[in-house]
Design a protein around this motif. Structure first.
Motif, PDB file in Angstrom:
ATOM      1  N   PHE A 188       0.822  -1.217   0.000  1.00  0.00           N
ATOM      2  CA  PHE A 188       0.000   0.000   0.000  1.00  0.00           C
ATOM      3  C   PHE A 188       0.855   1.266   0.000  1.00  0.00           C
ATOM      4  CE2 PHE A 188      -3.563  -2.736   1.757  1.00  0.00           C
ATOM      5  CZ  PHE A 188      -4.263  -2.734   0.571  1.00  0.00           C
ATOM      6  N   LYS A 189       2.017   1.187   0.647  1.00  0.00           N
ATOM      7  CA  LYS A 189       2.953   2.320   0.575  1.00  0.00           C
ATOM      8  C   LYS A 189       3.353   2.586  -0.872  1.00  0.00           C
ATOM      9  CE  LYS A 189       5.697   2.795   4.799  1.00  0.00           C
ATOM     10  NZ  LYS A 189       5.139   1.754   5.674  1.00  0.00           N
ATOM     11  N   SER A 190       3.582   1.510  -1.616  1.00  0.00           N
ATOM     12  CA  SER A 190       3.990   1.691  -3.013  1.00  0.00           C
ATOM     13  C   SER A 190       2.848   2.317  -3.825  1.00  0.00           C
ATOM     14  CB  SER A 190       4.490   0.381  -3.629  1.00  0.00           C
ATOM     15  OG  SER A 190       3.415  -0.472  -3.942  1.00  0.00           O
ATOM     16  N   LEU A 191       1.611   1.988  -3.465  1.00  0.00           N
ATOM     17  CA  LEU A 191       0.470   2.597  -4.158  1.00  0.00           C
ATOM     18  C   LEU A 191       0.400   4.100  -3.852  1.00  0.00           C
ATOM     19  CD1 LEU A 191      -2.020   1.975  -5.966  1.00  0.00           C
ATOM     20  CD2 LEU A 191      -3.334   1.634  -3.869  1.00  0.00           C
ATOM     21  N   LYS A 192       0.619   4.454  -2.607  1.00  0.00           N
ATOM     22  CA  LYS A 192       0.624   5.865  -2.214  1.00  0.00           C
ATOM     23  C   LYS A 192       1.757   6.611  -2.941  1.00  0.00           C
ATOM     24  CE  LYS A 192      -0.177   9.440   0.689  1.00  0.00           C
ATOM     25  NZ  LYS A 192       0.772  10.451   0.258  1.00  0.00           N
ATOM     26  N   ASN A 193       2.886   5.948  -3.048  1.00  0.00           N
ATOM     27  CA  ASN A 193       4.031   6.529  -3.745  1.00  0.00           C
ATOM     28  C   ASN A 193       3.718   6.760  -5.237  1.00  0.00           C
ATOM     29  OD1 ASN A 193       6.820   5.771  -5.308  1.00  0.00           O
ATOM     30  ND2 ASN A 193       7.141   7.058  -3.516  1.00  0.00           N
ATOM     31  N   ILE A 194       3.063   5.791  -5.845  1.00  0.00           N
ATOM     32  CA  ILE A 194       2.649   5.929  -7.249  1.00  0.00           C
ATOM     33  C   ILE A 194       1.710   7.129  -7.391  1.00  0.00           C
ATOM     34  CG2 ILE A 194       1.193   4.875  -9.041  1.00  0.00           C
ATOM     35  CD1 ILE A 194       2.378   2.127  -8.046  1.00  0.00           C
ATOM     36  N   PHE A 195       0.731   7.192  -6.471  1.00  0.00           N
ATOM     37  CA  PHE A 195      -0.207   8.312  -6.502  1.00  0.00           C
ATOM     38  C   PHE A 195       0.543   9.651  -6.418  1.00  0.00           C
ATOM     39  CE2 PHE A 195      -2.551  11.593  -4.269  1.00  0.00           C
ATOM     40  CZ  PHE A 195      -3.727  11.670  -4.985  1.00  0.00           C
ATOM     41  N   ASP A 196       1.455   9.751  -5.459  1.00  0.00           N
ATOM     42  CA  ASP A 196       2.184  11.016  -5.251  1.00  0.00           C
ATOM     43  C   ASP A 196       3.001  11.396  -6.485  1.00  0.00           C
ATOM     44  OD1 ASP A 196       1.167  11.270  -2.690  1.00  0.00           O
ATOM     45  OD2 ASP A 196       2.933  10.400  -1.716  1.00  0.00           O
ATOM     46  N   ARG A 197       3.615  10.409  -7.103  1.00  0.00           N
ATOM     47  CA  ARG A 197       4.423  10.701  -8.291  1.00  0.00           C
ATOM     48  C   ARG A 197       3.551  11.154  -9.462  1.00  0.00           C
ATOM     49  NH1 ARG A 197       7.601   5.268  -8.538  1.00  0.00           N
ATOM     50  NH2 ARG A 197       8.385   6.014 -10.527  1.00  0.00           N
ATOM     51  N   LEU A 198       2.422  10.467  -9.641  1.00  0.00           N
ATOM     52  CA  LEU A 198       1.528  10.873 -10.739  1.00  0.00           C
ATOM     53  C   LEU A 198       0.950  12.252 -10.473  1.00  0.00           C
ATOM     54  CD1 LEU A 198      -0.448   7.605 -11.577  1.00  0.00           C
ATOM     55  CD2 LEU A 198       1.577   8.509 -12.708  1.00  0.00           C
ATOM     56  N   LYS A 199       0.608  12.469  -9.210  1.00  0.00           N
ATOM     57  CA  LYS A 199       0.023  13.770  -8.846  1.00  0.00           C
ATOM     58  C   LYS A 199       1.007  14.893  -9.206  1.00  0.00           C
ATOM     59  CE  LYS A 199      -2.856  16.519  -6.513  1.00  0.00           C
ATOM     60  NZ  LYS A 199      -4.285  16.652  -6.810  1.00  0.00           N
ATOM     61  N   SER A 200       2.259  14.734  -8.827  1.00  0.00           N
ATOM     62  CA  SER A 200       3.185  15.848  -9.075  1.00  0.00           C
ATOM     63  C   SER A 200       3.575  15.958 -10.545  1.00  0.00           C
ATOM     64  CB  SER A 200       4.406  15.759  -8.162  1.00  0.00           C
ATOM     65  OG  SER A 200       5.172  14.639  -8.503  1.00  0.00           O
ATOM     66  N   SER A 201       3.612  14.835 -11.275  1.00  0.00           N
ATOM     67  CA  SER A 201       4.017  14.909 -12.687  1.00  0.00           C
ATOM     68  C   SER A 201       2.886  15.292 -13.636  1.00  0.00           C
ATOM     69  CB  SER A 201       4.573  13.569 -13.170  1.00  0.00           C
ATOM     70  OG  SER A 201       5.636  13.155 -12.377  1.00  0.00           O
ATOM     71  N   TYR A 202       1.671  14.855 -13.314  1.00  0.00           N
ATOM     72  CA  TYR A 202       0.586  15.015 -14.299  1.00  0.00           C
ATOM     73  C   TYR A 202      -0.642  15.761 -13.794  1.00  0.00           C
ATOM     74  CZ  TYR A 202       3.172  11.404 -16.809  1.00  0.00           C
ATOM     75  OH  TYR A 202       4.153  10.701 -17.447  1.00  0.00           O
ATOM     76  N   PHE A 203      -0.850  15.745 -12.490  1.00  0.00           N
ATOM     77  CA  PHE A 203      -2.141  16.230 -11.980  1.00  0.00           C
ATOM     78  C   PHE A 203      -1.976  17.305 -10.896  1.00  0.00           C
ATOM     79  CE2 PHE A 203      -2.841  11.829 -13.420  1.00  0.00           C
ATOM     80  CZ  PHE A 203      -3.944  11.978 -14.262  1.00  0.00           C
TER      81      PHE A 203
END
Ligand SMILES: *Cc1c(COP(=O)(O)O)cnc(C)c1O
Length: 222
Positions: free
Chosen positions: A167-182
């Motif tokens: 689940f940490k990795s999912l949160k990390n994915i979210f954070d990366r997408l948020k800062s790069s695309y959203f």
């Protein structure tokens, strides 16, 4: 089953910012109505056929979340009413959702499903595939979908540390997408993880949608 009590028990233990999706797969409409009359409006199904047959029998203000692997040829049947497709796991599927949404004048909320478990069988994108989609010119023109966040399923295991790591990795994915695309998109907010066996861990690791079936409706009979 004490559906209403089970619902209340869960709602009393989760923080208010967490959305509970009641997973009603295999359950008869009566069970869903019991939860509905207790005030719950968000339900999750994982088979298009089952969702299509239940939806017309149940109240119109139910928000249906699709949470299972979705075949492209089934998208047209759920596009008119589905509230969110949590399991968008390929470009081809997103393209189909976009097409069918536009036909019915909708913009459908979707989550990108990521493969976070070590189990081979689970569906989902990896970061590279997601970037390929989000970087593409074609995707930038999709007016029929709105990506609201990410979804993942942890490995089915009692090992809470392993589940927490996933689940940490999912949160990390979210954070990366948020800062790069959203980064300027208020609507990119959801991290869906956690089922009956692991939702407290999921919430601790930052998930804000949980999908719970068994703890609400009891064991499923197939
Ligand atoms: C069945 C299912 C759930 C709920 O599982 P329970 O263990 O019954 O809470 C959650 N997410 C997905 C994708 C499912 O298929």
């Amino acid at each position: 089953m004490h559906i209403q009590e089970n619902l209340e028990k869960i709602l009393n233990t989760i923080p208010p910012h967490v959305t509970l999706v009641a997973v009603s797969k295999t359950r008869p409409p009566e069970d869903i109505l019991e939860a509905y009359h207790a005030g719950h409006k968000i339900f999750g199904e994982n088979k298009a056929q089952e969702l299509i047959s239940k939806q017309p029998e149940l109240p119109d203000d139910i928000q249906w979340h699709f949470i299972g692997h979705l075949q492209r040829n089934k998208v047209k049947y759920i596009a008119p009413f589905v509230s969110m497709i949590q399991s968008a796991d390929s470009f081809r599927l997103l393209r189909e959702i976009n097409k069918e949404a536009l036909k019915v004048n909708r913009r459908i909320d979707c989550l990108l499903q990521f493969h976070i478990a070590t189990e081979e069988t689970k569906f989902g994108l990896d970061m590279e595939e997601a970037k390929e989609i989000l970087d593409s010119r074609e995707f930038s023109k999709f007016e029929g979908i709105r990506i609201r966040g990410v979804m993942g399923m942890a490995t089915f295991t009692d090992d809470k540390d392993k589940v927490a790591t996933e689940f940490k990795s999912l949160k990390n994915i979210f954070d990366r997408l948020k800062s790069s695309y959203f980064s300027d998109k208020d609507y990119f907010t959801f991290i869906s993880g956690g089922m009956s066996g692991d939702y407290p861990v999921a919430i601790r690791e930052g998930c804000n949608i949980i999908r719970v079936g068994t703890d609400i409706f009891g064991e499923r009979q197939y």
